[in-house]
Scaffold this motif. Structure first.
Motif, PDB file in Angstrom:
ATOM      1  N   GLU A  71      39.581  58.293  48.091  1.00 25.40           N
ATOM      2  CA  GLU A  71      40.462  59.332  48.627  1.00 25.40           C
ATOM      3  C   GLU A  71      40.804  60.376  47.569  1.00 25.40           C
ATOM      4  N   LEU A  72      41.059  59.928  46.346  1.00 27.15           N
ATOM      5  CA  LEU A  72      41.361  60.862  45.267  1.00 27.15           C
ATOM      6  C   LEU A  72      40.156  61.746  44.952  1.00 27.15           C
ATOM      7  N   LYS A  73      38.956  61.170  44.973  1.00 28.91           N
ATOM      8  CA  LYS A  73      37.754  61.963  44.730  1.00 28.91           C
ATOM      9  C   LYS A  73      37.565  63.003  45.831  1.00 28.91           C
ATOM     10  N   ALA A  74      37.781  62.590  47.080  1.00 27.42           N
ATOM     11  CA  ALA A  74      37.632  63.518  48.201  1.00 27.42           C
ATOM     12  C   ALA A  74      38.655  64.649  48.107  1.00 27.42           C
ATOM     13  N   LEU A  75      39.888  64.316  47.738  1.00 23.21           N
ATOM     14  CA  LEU A  75      40.931  65.335  47.582  1.00 23.21           C
ATOM     15  C   LEU A  75      40.539  66.343  46.511  1.00 23.21           C
ATOM     16  N   ARG A  76      40.034  65.867  45.404  1.00 22.31           N
ATOM     17  CA  ARG A  76      39.632  66.757  44.316  1.00 22.31           C
ATOM     18  C   ARG A  76      38.492  67.676  44.771  1.00 22.31           C
ATOM     19  N   LYS A  77      37.549  67.120  45.532  1.00 24.22           N
ATOM     20  CA  LYS A  77      36.427  67.919  46.026  1.00 24.22           C
ATOM     21  C   LYS A  77      36.911  69.026  46.964  1.00 24.22           C
ATOM     22  N   ILE A  78      37.852  68.693  47.849  1.00 22.89           N
ATOM     23  CA  ILE A  78      38.394  69.684  48.781  1.00 22.89           C
ATOM     24  C   ILE A  78      39.142  70.777  48.028  1.00 22.89           C
ATOM     25  N   LYS A  79      39.919  70.394  47.025  1.00 30.47           N
ATOM     26  CA  LYS A  79      40.643  71.385  46.231  1.00 30.47           C
ATOM     27  C   LYS A  79      39.676  72.316  45.507  1.00 30.47           C
ATOM     28  N   ARG A  80      38.598  71.756  44.967  1.00 38.05           N
ATOM     29  CA  ARG A  80      37.600  72.563  44.266  1.00 38.05           C
ATOM     30  C   ARG A  80      36.929  73.548  45.229  1.00 38.05           C
ATOM     31  N   GLN A  81      36.578  73.091  46.424  1.00 39.00           N
ATOM     32  CA  GLN A  81      35.956  73.969  47.414  1.00 39.00           C
ATOM     33  C   GLN A  81      36.912  75.081  47.843  1.00 39.00           C
ATOM     34  N   TYR A  82      38.180  74.741  48.006  1.00 40.89           N
ATOM     35  CA  TYR A  82      39.184  75.733  48.383  1.00 40.89           C
ATOM     36  C   TYR A  82      39.305  76.809  47.302  1.00 40.89           C
ATOM     37  N   GLU A  83      39.329  76.389  46.043  1.00 43.01           N
ATOM     38  CA  GLU A  83      39.428  77.348  44.940  1.00 43.01           C
ATOM     39  C   GLU A  83      38.200  78.249  44.893  1.00 43.01           C
ATOM     40  N   GLN A  84      37.025  77.685  45.181  1.00 43.03           N
ATOM     41  CA  GLN A  84      35.816  78.505  45.211  1.00 43.03           C
ATOM     42  C   GLN A  84      35.886  79.538  46.329  1.00 43.03           C
ATOM     43  N   LEU A  85      36.363  79.144  47.491  1.00 39.33           N
ATOM     44  CA  LEU A  85      36.486  80.079  48.610  1.00 39.33           C
ATOM     45  C   LEU A  85      37.490  81.185  48.297  1.00 39.33           C
ATOM     46  N   LYS A  86      38.573  80.824  47.617  1.00 40.28           N
ATOM     47  CA  LYS A  86      39.549  81.845  47.228  1.00 40.28           C
ATOM     48  C   LYS A  86      38.931  82.847  46.263  1.00 40.28           C
ATOM     49  N   ARG A  87      38.106  82.352  45.331  1.00 32.85           N
ATOM     50  CA  ARG A  87      37.493  83.237  44.340  1.00 32.85           C
ATOM     51  C   ARG A  87      36.542  84.242  44.970  1.00 32.85           C
ATOM     52  N   VAL A  88      35.801  83.831  45.974  1.00 33.33           N
ATOM     53  CA  VAL A  88      34.839  84.753  46.591  1.00 33.33           C
ATOM     54  C   VAL A  88      35.467  85.580  47.699  1.00 33.33           C
ATOM     55  N   GLY A  89      36.733  85.336  47.994  1.00 28.12           N
ATOM     56  CA  GLY A  89      37.439  86.155  48.960  1.00 28.12           C
ATOM     57  C   GLY A  89      37.358  85.683  50.397  1.00 28.12           C
ATOM     58  N   TRP A  90      36.851  84.491  50.631  1.00 27.78           N
ATOM     59  CA  TRP A  90      36.752  83.978  51.997  1.00 27.78           C
ATOM     60  C   TRP A  90      38.100  83.497  52.509  1.00 27.78           C
ATOM     61  N   VAL A  91      38.970  83.124  51.612  1.00 34.53           N
ATOM     62  CA  VAL A  91      40.275  82.611  52.014  1.00 34.53           C
ATOM     63  C   VAL A  91      41.338  83.390  51.267  1.00 34.53           C
ATOM     64  N   GLU A  92      42.259  83.948  52.002  1.00 34.63           N
ATOM     65  CA  GLU A  92      43.410  84.578  51.368  1.00 34.63           C
ATOM     66  C   GLU A  92      44.565  83.601  51.501  1.00 34.63           C
ATOM     67  N   PRO A  93      45.177  83.194  50.388  1.00 38.25           N
ATOM     68  CA  PRO A  93      46.206  82.147  50.437  1.00 38.25           C
ATOM     69  C   PRO A  93      47.324  82.418  51.429  1.00 38.25           C
ATOM     70  N   ARG A  94      47.711  83.691  51.582  1.00 41.20           N
ATOM     71  CA  ARG A  94      48.808  83.997  52.513  1.00 41.20           C
ATOM     72  C   ARG A  94      48.365  83.912  53.957  1.00 41.20           C
ATOM     73  N   ALA A  95      47.062  83.941  54.217  1.00 42.68           N
ATOM     74  CA  ALA A  95      46.563  83.945  55.591  1.00 42.68           C
ATOM     75  C   ALA A  95      46.534  82.557  56.217  1.00 42.68           C
ATOM     76  N   ILE A  96      46.561  81.524  55.426  1.00 35.20           N
ATOM     77  CA  ILE A  96      46.435  80.162  55.960  1.00 35.20           C
ATOM     78  C   ILE A  96      47.562  79.818  56.934  1.00 35.20           C
ATOM     79  N   PRO A  97      48.840  80.048  56.608  1.00 33.51           N
ATOM     80  CA  PRO A  97      49.883  79.738  57.605  1.00 33.51           C
ATOM     81  C   PRO A  97      49.721  80.550  58.885  1.00 33.51           C
TER      82      PRO A  97
END
Length: 105
Positions: A71-97
């Motif tokens: 579970e900890l490994k999966a959580l880390r992987k999801i966090k890493r993918q989220y950070e990558q998406l934020k860097r390329v502009g696919w996810v805007e942190p304020r848009a998630i809610p």
């Protein structure tokens, strides 16, 4: 502001400390993620890791829950993918809610 009265001091068993250290030594797992999942302060876990390196806490043979490690490994992987998406502009942190409200109505 601190609470009045005596401080609560938690005493953890050596087995708990050894298990926490073993979980934190898994590849791809951060100390802060393990500490958060065990409801302990990251500094405490870092201290236990240092004591394990010095031989004060013996981690060899300590039980480790494989589902928690996975579970900890999966959580880390999801966090890493989220950070990558934020860097390329696919996810805007304020848009998630806003997206979640739109989906769940």
């Amino acid at each position: 502001m601190p609470k009045p009265g005596p401080r609560t001091i938690h005493r953890y068993s050596d087995a708990f400390k050894a298990s926490a250290v073993r979980l934190s030594q898994q590849p791809g797992v951060r100390v802060s993620d393990v500490a958060q999942s065990l409801y302990i302060h990251p500094y405490m876990l870092s201290r236990w890791r240092r004591l394990a390196r010095e031989g004060v806490i013996v981690t060899r043979g300590a039980p480790m829950d494989p589902s928690t490690a996975a579970e900890l490994k999966a959580l880390r992987k999801i966090k890493r993918q989220y950070e990558q998406l934020k860097r390329v502009g696919w996810v805007e942190p304020r848009a998630i809610p806003i997206i979640l409200v739109a989906i769940h109505g």
